[in-house]
Design a protein around this motif. Structure first.
Motif, short mmCIF file in Angstrom:
data_model
loop_
_atom_site.label_atom_id
_atom_site.label_comp_id
_atom_site.label_asym_id
_atom_site.label_seq_id
_atom_site.Cartn_x
_atom_site.Cartn_y
_atom_site.Cartn_z
N UNK A 138 -22.04 15.24 -30.89
CA UNK A 138 -21.36 14.22 -31.69
C UNK A 138 -21.38 14.54 -33.17
N UNK A 139 -22.51 15.06 -33.66
CA UNK A 139 -22.58 15.44 -35.09
C UNK A 139 -21.62 16.59 -35.40
N UNK A 140 -21.52 17.56 -34.46
CA UNK A 140 -20.62 18.69 -34.67
C UNK A 140 -19.16 18.21 -34.73
N UNK A 141 -18.80 17.34 -33.76
CA UNK A 141 -17.44 16.82 -33.73
C UNK A 141 -17.14 16.03 -35.00
N UNK A 142 -18.13 15.25 -35.43
CA UNK A 142 -17.93 14.45 -36.64
C UNK A 142 -17.66 15.33 -37.85
N UNK A 169 -15.52 16.18 -46.66
CA UNK A 169 -16.59 16.64 -45.78
C UNK A 169 -17.95 16.42 -46.42
N UNK A 170 -18.06 16.73 -47.72
CA UNK A 170 -19.35 16.63 -48.38
C UNK A 170 -19.88 15.20 -48.36
N UNK A 171 -19.02 14.20 -48.61
CA UNK A 171 -19.47 12.82 -48.62
C UNK A 171 -19.85 12.35 -47.21
N UNK A 172 -19.08 12.78 -46.18
CA UNK A 172 -19.43 12.37 -44.82
C UNK A 172 -20.75 12.99 -44.38
N UNK A 173 -20.97 14.26 -44.72
CA UNK A 173 -22.24 14.90 -44.37
C UNK A 173 -23.41 14.22 -45.08
N UNK A 211 -20.88 1.08 -37.61
CA UNK A 211 -19.61 1.35 -36.94
C UNK A 211 -18.46 1.08 -37.91
N UNK A 212 -17.45 1.94 -37.85
CA UNK A 212 -16.22 1.78 -38.64
C UNK A 212 -15.04 2.02 -37.72
N UNK A 213 -13.88 1.63 -38.23
CA UNK A 213 -12.67 1.75 -37.40
C UNK A 213 -12.39 3.21 -37.07
N UNK A 214 -12.24 4.04 -38.11
CA UNK A 214 -11.97 5.46 -37.92
C UNK A 214 -12.77 6.27 -38.93
N UNK A 215 -12.81 7.58 -38.71
CA UNK A 215 -13.62 8.45 -39.56
C UNK A 215 -13.24 8.34 -41.03
N UNK A 216 -11.93 8.25 -41.31
CA UNK A 216 -11.52 8.26 -42.71
C UNK A 216 -11.92 6.98 -43.44
N UNK A 217 -12.38 5.94 -42.70
CA UNK A 217 -12.91 4.76 -43.37
C UNK A 217 -14.23 5.08 -44.06
N UNK A 218 -15.02 5.98 -43.44
CA UNK A 218 -16.30 6.37 -44.04
C UNK A 218 -16.09 7.24 -45.27
N UNK A 219 -15.28 8.28 -45.12
CA UNK A 219 -15.10 9.22 -46.23
C UNK A 219 -13.89 10.09 -45.96
N UNK A 220 -13.33 10.62 -47.06
CA UNK A 220 -12.20 11.55 -46.94
C UNK A 220 -12.55 12.92 -47.48
#
Length: 465
Positions: free
Chosen positions: A119-123, A88-92, A77-86
């Motif tokens: 959820x994966x599509x929205x992500x 698309x390629x890195x988040x996928x 779990x992270x605060x928001x999506x941009x904490x994981x990656x900024x």
């Protein structure tokens, strides 16, 4: 023994320590609330932290994220999506890793939950938006810098040597720093009059590489280069003016000609240790020039390269100085001043370069821009015609008395200046063997007749020095 696998992982990332809105404590607080709301005990969670790390950095290149992936938790779990990656390629890639290891990825705002196809599509969509936002911000910053450059404004960073930052109407501009500019002009005058880049660098408090880069750049003309290209106004042709020039186009052209001559060996300055009469003293036997050197006790000498004769430098230089002062000491020192003439070579060269940029712009311009560009072309043609009409490089040499005698001037000169003066006077010294009572023969070039009241017409030291 099987390594215990972490069940719950909290990922915290912060790009800048000064970002209070997304501080690590803020992220941690929201993560704990999310865990309690979903039936997890925050005490069971393991934190993985990347402080001062950009979200655009690859996953494995982040120390905290690399440790998290190695631990293979079941929930991340992270605060928001941009904490994981900024991007698309890195988040996928993170989602693919989670699927391969049976982990789920979620955010505290419930924007994503990769346990379901929806959820994966929205992500994926949100990750694309995060990447788009990052690119828009970067483009906006780049465009802002380009606009400020085209307006002659100083965007950021330390000002170049010779200038200082001056704020006007809420914007930053460059203004001439009088003390630094004076050092630059003094160093440039020395350089074009026979000194070297290394020697003149010491006059400016800059290192030799810094001084060399400054002289090669358009900075001292009040202009700038960005990524190797001259910064121009919005028309793409006229150089943007960042500040008043410290050097004229003609002065900068002479500097670069001097640097080229030094680099190609056409005009190398003598070494600082060169004796005063070097190149003007020769051996009686082989007629070879006497080289400088030192005795076993470190006393400066003149010696024949073939080893025929040797003499202390103090003895030879003292004799030459005495004969120079006896012969020319009472004469008046004069300098050459140039009157008439108007050398606009540098300005003509700048106009040609501007015309080349205009031609390149016109070749790709659409119909709507052609009228404006043609108007600029006509103005440039008119400017070039005026420069051609005023260009008259022929000059007249006029001798002007300095008010000093040659003896007074001699006392003020250093060794290199004295050496150039003696060479200009046609000094010739012959060193004879020790058996002779007078080992030195001193001769000069054509000696002007002594003028009334001790003045010497036609002797121009600026031409010699």
């Amino acid at each position: 023994m099987t390594e215990q696998r972490a069940v719950i992982a909290i990922y915290l990332r912060l790009s800048r320590e000064s970002d209070d809105s997304a501080s690590l404590e803020t992220q941690r607080s929201f993560a704990h609330r999310w865990l309690l709301a979903h039936g997890y005990d925050p005490a069971d969670a393991v934190e993985y932290i990347d402080a001062g790390v950009s979200g655009a950095k690859p996953l494995e290149a982040r120390k905290g994220m690399a440790a998290l992936m190695a631990a293979r938790p079941t929930v991340v779990v992270a605060w928001k999506l941009d904490r994981f990656a900024r991007s698309v390629s890195e988040f996928l890639r993170l989602v693919a890793w989670a699927e391969a290891h049976g982990a789920s990825v979620a955010t505290t705002d419930n924007a994503i939950d990769t346990t379901t196809p929806t959820g994966r599509m929205v992500a994926t969509v949100l990750a694309a938006l995060a990447e788009w936002e990052r690119n828009v911000i970067a483009s906006r910053i780049t465009d802002g810098h380009a606009t400020r450059r085209s307006q002659g404004r100083w965007s950021s960073g330390r000002p170049p040597y010779g200038y200082r930052i001056e704020r006007r109407d809420g914007a930053a501009y460059l203004a001439i720093d009088d003390d630094q500019a004076a050092k630059i002009r003094k160093a440039v005058a020395a350089l074009v009059n026979g000194s070297t880049v290394a020697a003149t660098a010491r006059m400016t408090d800059l290192s030799e590489p810094q001084w060399r880069r400054l002289l090669k750049s358009p900075t001292l003309r009040g202009q700038r280069a960005h990524k190797g290209e001259l910064v121009c106004e919005t028309d793409g042709i006229t150089p943007a003016k960042f500040a008043e020039p410290i050097l004229s186009a003609a002065e900068l052209l002479r500097v670069r000609e001097r640097m080229l001559a030094l680099a190609t060996g056409q005009d190398r300055a003598p070494r600082r240790a060169t004796p005063m009469c070097s190149g003007m003293a020769s051996c009686y036997r082989c007629a070879g020039k006497l080289n400088g050197g030192t005795s076993d006790k470190g006393v400066p000498l003149y010696r024949c390269k073939a080893g025929h004769v040797t003499i202390y430098a103090e003895t030879l230089d003292g004799r030459v100085e005495a004969e120079f002062l006896t012969t020319f000491g009472s004469y008046a020192e004069t300098v050459i001043r140039l009157e008439g003439g108007n050398d606009l070579s540098a300005e003509l060269l700048e106009a040609k370069e501007q015309a080349e940029r205009l031609a390149a712009r016109m070749a790709t311009a659409g119909p709507l821009m052609l009228g404006t560009l043609e108007s600029l072309a006509q103005d440039l043609e008119d400017t070039y015609a005026r420069l051609r009409a005023a260009h008259d490089p022929d000059v007249r040499e006029v001798q002007v008395a300095t008010g000093r005698t040659m003896a007074q001037a001699w006392e003020m000169y250093d060794v290199p200046d004295r050496s150039r003066l003696l060479a200009g006077m046609g000094l010739r010294v012959t060193l004879h063997p020790k058996q002779l009572a007078d080992r030195l023969t001193v001769a000069w070039g054509p000696t002007p007749e002594k003028a009334p009241q001790g003045e010497l017409d036609g002797l121009a030291l600026s031409e010699i020095l």
